[in-house]
Design a protein around this motif. Structure first.
Motif, mmCIF file in Angstrom:
data_model
loop_
_atom_site.group_PDB
_atom_site.id
_atom_site.type_symbol
_atom_site.label_atom_id
_atom_site.label_comp_id
_atom_site.label_asym_id
_atom_site.label_seq_id
_atom_site.Cartn_x
_atom_site.Cartn_y
_atom_site.Cartn_z
ATOM 1 N N PRO A 222 0.828 -1.197 0.000
ATOM 2 C CA PRO A 222 0.000 0.000 0.000
ATOM 3 C C PRO A 222 0.872 1.261 0.000
ATOM 4 O O PRO A 222 1.841 1.347 0.746
ATOM 5 N N GLY A 223 0.503 2.199 -0.837
ATOM 6 C CA GLY A 223 1.233 3.472 -0.878
ATOM 7 C C GLY A 223 2.447 3.452 -1.775
ATOM 8 O O GLY A 223 3.115 4.453 -1.941
ATOM 9 N N SER A 224 2.764 2.286 -2.345
ATOM 10 C CA SER A 224 3.980 2.207 -3.158
ATOM 11 C C SER A 224 3.658 2.155 -4.651
ATOM 12 O O SER A 224 4.478 1.727 -5.442
ATOM 13 N N ALA A 225 2.442 2.551 -5.003
ATOM 14 C CA ALA A 225 2.045 2.480 -6.415
ATOM 15 C C ALA A 225 2.969 3.324 -7.265
ATOM 16 O O ALA A 225 3.375 4.403 -6.850
#
Lengths: 346, 218
Positions: A48-51
């Motif tokens: 999550p958050g590393s897109a």
């Protein structure tokens, strides 16, 4: 399912088709690998958050991947074919360069066999000569059969006898000395070093290689044009991302770097698909040639004419170069695209 | 904080859309920017955001003369400004949380340093249960709040909002206005471009009125 496949994305749609064969395809690791090469890793499995900031699998990105894969395949195919022609031409030339022929005219006293033997013994003693193979009367006659036919009249003709000589390519003999020695010791003996045939062959093979390079340049230019154009189109669809990054305070270098990463990945992935396709074609080529030639003597003749159809490892290395060129091209084009879009805001 | 001196703007060889614009806004101020459609509100906001250069006059932002600043310094100035677009400009492939965290990510901050801040802000704007949703499934009001959250996550000194209530119902418009007022209380200067008089009547703030390319402060 092995762990290595679990994060790979397969976007292939099979609709409502069912059956064991289709189910097998759905679970095939090879299709998963190809799917992952084209689509990249699964969106849902990331941290999550590393897109990635640049959208990994857009329609334009997929179209670009397909275009690059096809052009990469064609570029690899052409470069491999040109390399193979060049390789075969060198082999033919080397083969013909390692042989000379000595022609012994029929003697008046009908002792030609003795003369052939003496000449052969003389030649065998010379340095730089590996093998001396005198052709028998029948073998010499067979060489004339295509022109004169199989008739008894052939035996009545004063057919010269031939001695095939294989020379040492590393330390070749001095042909001028051998020619002079033969002429002074024997009458009616001539040395043919295939010079005329070599010149003609060199012209033919060089023409083939130059023609191949010309085709390679054309395919290369088409590949460059297609990739640049497709990358520009993909960049246009990413304009909004560039705009947003610019407005939230991203530096130009940061934005360019994000896009370079993205397009480098697309270039490598698609280039690899193309290169793998071309590798498969070249690996299958000897098998196809064997099937086409029909086996036996015909196969041997076919092989002599077109070569082994086996691409040497330097040829496969060329594919790596093609992939690198494609990837760098995508990266550089995207970089210019980013700066061009940013320039319009400044 | 913001000073416009005799600023004029024209597009190409067309007529001047902004003429002799002069104003000076202090830190911590709250202003509405209003005028009829096509009066030049968005152009003025774009100049405030350095995405448009004036054809004449001078603009000073945070005490710096903006013309001819290198791109890296312009980016640094933009980090001190938050902007809310009328059409939100959320990135469809990022979740609400990732969209809001985007400015901090491009500033080079580590995720650990802003993880809680982003979550708290999203809860504060009422999107606590929509953090993992993608923009395509958010309602207009939710998108607007996400866009506002993205604009303020970097604690900007100046917040620019272009028609922030243009796509929401009156009730949501009031809630968003309260959000801007709250941000202003926390020290952020706010300029809201709008032609929604109902909205402006709910807040006693000075108005920058654009009319026929000229600016008047009321």
């Amino acid at each position: 399912m092995p762990r290595v496949w679990s994060y790979m994305r397969v976007d292939l749609k099979f609709g409502d088709i069912s059956g064991r064969w289709v189910d097998g395809l759905k679970t095939s690791p090879w299709l998963a690998l190809i799917g992952s090469l084209i689509n990249g890793p699964l969106r849902g499995k990331r941290r999550p958050g590393s897109a990635p900031i640049v959208q990994p699998a857009s329609v334009a990105g997929r179209a670009l991947t397909v275009v690059i894969a096809i052009m990469g395949f064609l570029a690899c195919l052409t470069s491999g074919a040109v390399f193979m022609v060049s390789q075969s031409a060198d082999e033919w030339f080397a083969d013909i360069s390692s042989e000379i022929t000595v022609q012994v005219s029929p003697a008046e006293d009908n002792e030609i066999e003795k003369k052939v033997t003496l000449v052969s013994l003389f030649l065998a003693k010379q340095s730089g000569i590996v093998k001396v193979s005198p052709l028998s009367e029948e073998e010499s006659g067979e060489l004339l059969e295509p022109w004169l036919g199989d008739s008894d009249a052939l035996s009545a003709l004063p057919v010269p006898r031939l001695i095939a000589i294989e020379i040492d390519r590393e330390s070749p003999p001095d042909l001028a000395v051998i020619r002079r020695s033969l002429e002074s010791n024997f009458r009616g003996v001539a040395v043919d070093d295939h010079r005329r045939w070599k010149t003609e062959l060199r012209t033919v093979t060089r023409s083939m290689v130059i023609g191949g390079f010309f085709v390679l340049v054309l395919v290369g230019a088409a590949t460059v044009a297609s990739i640049v154009s497709a990358t520009k189109s993909a960049m246009a669809s990413n304009r909004e991302i560039i705009e947003v990054l610019h407005f939230v305070g991203a530096r130009e270098r940061f934005i360019a770097h994000e896009f370079e990463k993205h397009f480098l990945t697309i270039g490598i992935r698609a280039g690899l698909v193309g290169a793998l396709g071309a590798t498969f074609v070249f690996l299958m080529l000897p098998v196809v040639m064997r099937i086409l030639s029909g086996g036996g003597l015909a196969a041997a003749e076919f092989k002599q004419f077109v070569g082994t159809a086996i691409l040497g490892w330097p040829g496969y290395l060329l594919f790596g170069v093609v992939v690198i060129v494609i990837a760098v091209l995508c990266m550089v084009t995207s970089r210019f695209g980013v700066y061009r879009i940013l320039k319009s805001y400044n | 904080m913001i000073r416009f001196d005799n600023v004029g703007l024209r597009y190409g060889l067309g007529p001047e859309v902004l003429k002799d614009v002069d104003f000076h806004l202090l830190p911590g101020s709250f202003h509405f920017l209003t005028g009829p459609s096509g009066a030049g509100k968005t152009s003025l906001l774009r100049m405030l955001f350095m995405s448009l250069k004036p054809t004449r006059g001078q603009i000073h932002l945070f005490g710096q003369y903006c013309a001819d600043l290198p791109s890296a310094e312009r980016a640094d100035l933009r980090r001190r400004i938050g902007i809310v677009f009328q059409d939100f400009r959320l990135l469809d492939h990022l979740t609400t949380w990732e969209n809001v965290a985007l400015p901090l990510r491009v500033f080079g901050n580590s995720e650990a340093s802003y993880r809680d801040d982003v979550t708290d802000l999203l809860k504060w704007v009422g999107l606590g249960d929509r953090m993992t949703a993608y923009p395509e499934v958010l309602s207009g009001g939710e998108k607007q709040r996400a866009a506002i959250a993205r604009a303020v996550i970097g604690k900007p000194e100046l917040l620019l909002a272009d028609e922030p209530t243009g796509n929401v119902d009156p009730n949501m418009a009031n809630r968003l206005l309260r959000l801007f007022i709250e941000l202003n209380r926390l020290g952020t200067s706010v300029i809201i471009a709008t032609h929604d008089f109902q909205l402006m009547e709910q807040c006693d703030a000075p108005r920058l009125v654009l009319h026929e390319g000229r600016l008047e402060i009321r």
